[in-house]
Design an enzyme around this catalytic site. Structure first.
Site, PDB file in Angstrom:
ATOM      1  N   TYR A  61     -12.614  -2.456  -2.919  1.00 25.02           N
ATOM      2  CA  TYR A  61     -13.002  -2.496  -1.512  1.00 25.02           C
ATOM      3  C   TYR A  61     -14.524  -2.472  -1.333  1.00 25.02           C
ATOM      4  O   TYR A  61     -15.009  -2.108  -0.253  1.00 25.02           O
ATOM      5  CB  TYR A  61     -12.366  -1.340  -0.754  1.00 25.02           C
ATOM      6  CG  TYR A  61     -10.919  -1.586  -0.330  1.00 25.02           C
ATOM      7  CD1 TYR A  61     -10.582  -2.708   0.438  1.00 25.02           C
ATOM      8  CD2 TYR A  61      -9.901  -0.695  -0.664  1.00 25.02           C
ATOM      9  CE1 TYR A  61      -9.272  -2.936   0.848  1.00 25.02           C
ATOM     10  CE2 TYR A  61      -8.589  -0.920  -0.257  1.00 25.02           C
ATOM     11  CZ  TYR A  61      -8.287  -2.037   0.500  1.00 25.02           C
ATOM     12  OH  TYR A  61      -7.004  -2.254   0.916  1.00 25.02           O
TER      13      TYR A  61
ATOM     14  N   HIS B 236      -1.896  -5.584   1.677  1.00 22.93           N
ATOM     15  CA  HIS B 236      -3.209  -6.218   1.515  1.00 22.93           C
ATOM     16  C   HIS B 236      -3.000  -7.659   1.084  1.00 22.93           C
ATOM     17  O   HIS B 236      -2.053  -7.972   0.370  1.00 22.93           O
ATOM     18  CB  HIS B 236      -4.027  -5.502   0.431  1.00 22.93           C
ATOM     19  CG  HIS B 236      -5.240  -6.286   0.001  1.00 22.93           C
ATOM     20  ND1 HIS B 236      -6.451  -6.171   0.643  1.00 22.93           N
ATOM     21  CD2 HIS B 236      -5.401  -7.236  -0.961  1.00 22.93           C
ATOM     22  CE1 HIS B 236      -7.312  -7.013   0.077  1.00 22.93           C
ATOM     23  NE2 HIS B 236      -6.704  -7.667  -0.902  1.00 22.93           N
TER      24      HIS B 236
ATOM     25  N   GLU C  41     -10.006 -10.968  -6.886  1.00 18.89           N
ATOM     26  CA  GLU C  41      -9.010  -9.900  -6.877  1.00 18.89           C
ATOM     27  C   GLU C  41      -7.949 -10.126  -7.957  1.00 18.89           C
ATOM     28  O   GLU C  41      -7.510  -9.177  -8.602  1.00 18.89           O
ATOM     29  CB  GLU C  41      -8.393  -9.784  -5.481  1.00 18.89           C
ATOM     30  CG  GLU C  41      -9.430  -9.318  -4.461  1.00 18.89           C
ATOM     31  CD  GLU C  41      -8.909  -9.197  -3.037  1.00 18.89           C
ATOM     32  OE1 GLU C  41      -9.622  -8.606  -2.215  1.00 18.89           O
ATOM     33  OE2 GLU C  41      -7.796  -9.695  -2.741  1.00 18.89           O
TER      34      GLU C  41
ATOM     35  N   LYS D 150       0.818  -1.209   0.000  1.00 21.63           N
ATOM     36  CA  LYS D 150       0.000   0.000   0.000  1.00 21.63           C
ATOM     37  C   LYS D 150       0.862   1.274   0.000  1.00 21.63           C
ATOM     38  O   LYS D 150       2.064   1.220   0.301  1.00 21.63           O
ATOM     39  CB  LYS D 150      -0.926  -0.030   1.221  1.00 21.63           C
ATOM     40  CG  LYS D 150      -1.952  -1.179   1.187  1.00 21.63           C
ATOM     41  CD  LYS D 150      -2.858  -1.120   2.409  1.00 21.63           C
ATOM     42  CE  LYS D 150      -3.912  -2.208   2.386  1.00 21.63           C
ATOM     43  NZ  LYS D 150      -4.793  -2.130   3.572  1.00 21.63           N
TER      44      LYS D 150
ATOM     45  N   ASN E  84      -1.781   0.353   6.800  1.00 15.88           N
ATOM     46  CA  ASN E  84      -1.193  -0.883   7.324  1.00 15.88           C
ATOM     47  C   ASN E  84      -0.378  -1.685   6.318  1.00 15.88           C
ATOM     48  O   ASN E  84      -0.296  -2.904   6.405  1.00 15.88           O
ATOM     49  CB  ASN E  84      -2.280  -1.728   8.003  1.00 15.88           C
ATOM     50  CG  ASN E  84      -3.381  -2.099   7.035  1.00 15.88           C
ATOM     51  OD1 ASN E  84      -3.324  -1.772   5.866  1.00 15.88           O
ATOM     52  ND2 ASN E  84      -4.385  -2.803   7.536  1.00 15.88           N
TER      53      ASN E  84
END
Ligand code: IDP
Ligand code: MG
Length: 143
Positions: free
Chosen positions: A50, A116, A127, A10, A113
């Site tokens: 998402y 993913h 995905e 990320k 964070n």
């Protein structure tokens, strides 16, 4: 069973220059990196990715964060890759992540964070096909 999972580094980890350290952890943990591509997600792309979280209070913050800078998207392959990658990532909240996991080392907060990973076989299929088409051929048989 040899599996493929969808992984993403990320923007916080990219901007923090932790890409190399995270990729080293990926390879040291026995994953093969089959595909890797740095991209900027569009707002629409992030919202689709998402979509499962669209009713959560943090949805707008999440979409804003994940479109705030480039992300590195990957196809990872390993025996039991989906669960193994989740294990290497650590818990969503870095304060709760096991020592030595990527999030314990590099995540700033529950939102920012670092990484993913798909959470099930079905999610991994969705995905992977959202970001990588055609599917990556397996590498394990070449060993
Ligand atoms: P996961 O990434 O460990 O699968 P999910 O619950 O699927 O965690 O949440 C997706 C992402 O949404 C998280 O990785 C994080 O970036 C963000 N997120 C989750 N919970 C919160 C929160 O309470 N505040 C802000 N962002 C959150
Ligand atoms: Mg999730």
């Amino acid at each position: 069973m040899i599996e493929q999972t969808f992984a993403m580094i990320k923007p916080d980890a990219i901007i923090g220059k932790n890409t190399g350290r995270i990729l080293t952890m990926v390879e040291d943990s026995g994953f093969d990196i089959l595909r890797m591509h740095k991209v900027m997600l569009t707002k629409e792309g992030a919202e689709r990715f998402y979509a499962v979280h669209k009713d959560k209070p943090f949805f707008n913050e999440l979409v804003e964060f994940v479109t705030s800078g480039p992300v590195l998207i990957m196809v990872l392959e390993k025996d039991n890759a989906i669960a193994e990658w989740r294990k290497l990532m650590g818990a969503t909240d870095p304060a709760k992540a096991d020592q030595g996991t990527i999030r314990s080392l590099y995540a700033e907060s529950i939102g920012k964070n670092a990484v993913h990973g798909s959470d099930s076989k079905e999610t991994a299929q969705e995905e992977l096909s959202l970001f990588f088409a055609p599917p990556a051929p397996p590498q394990q048989q070449a060993k």
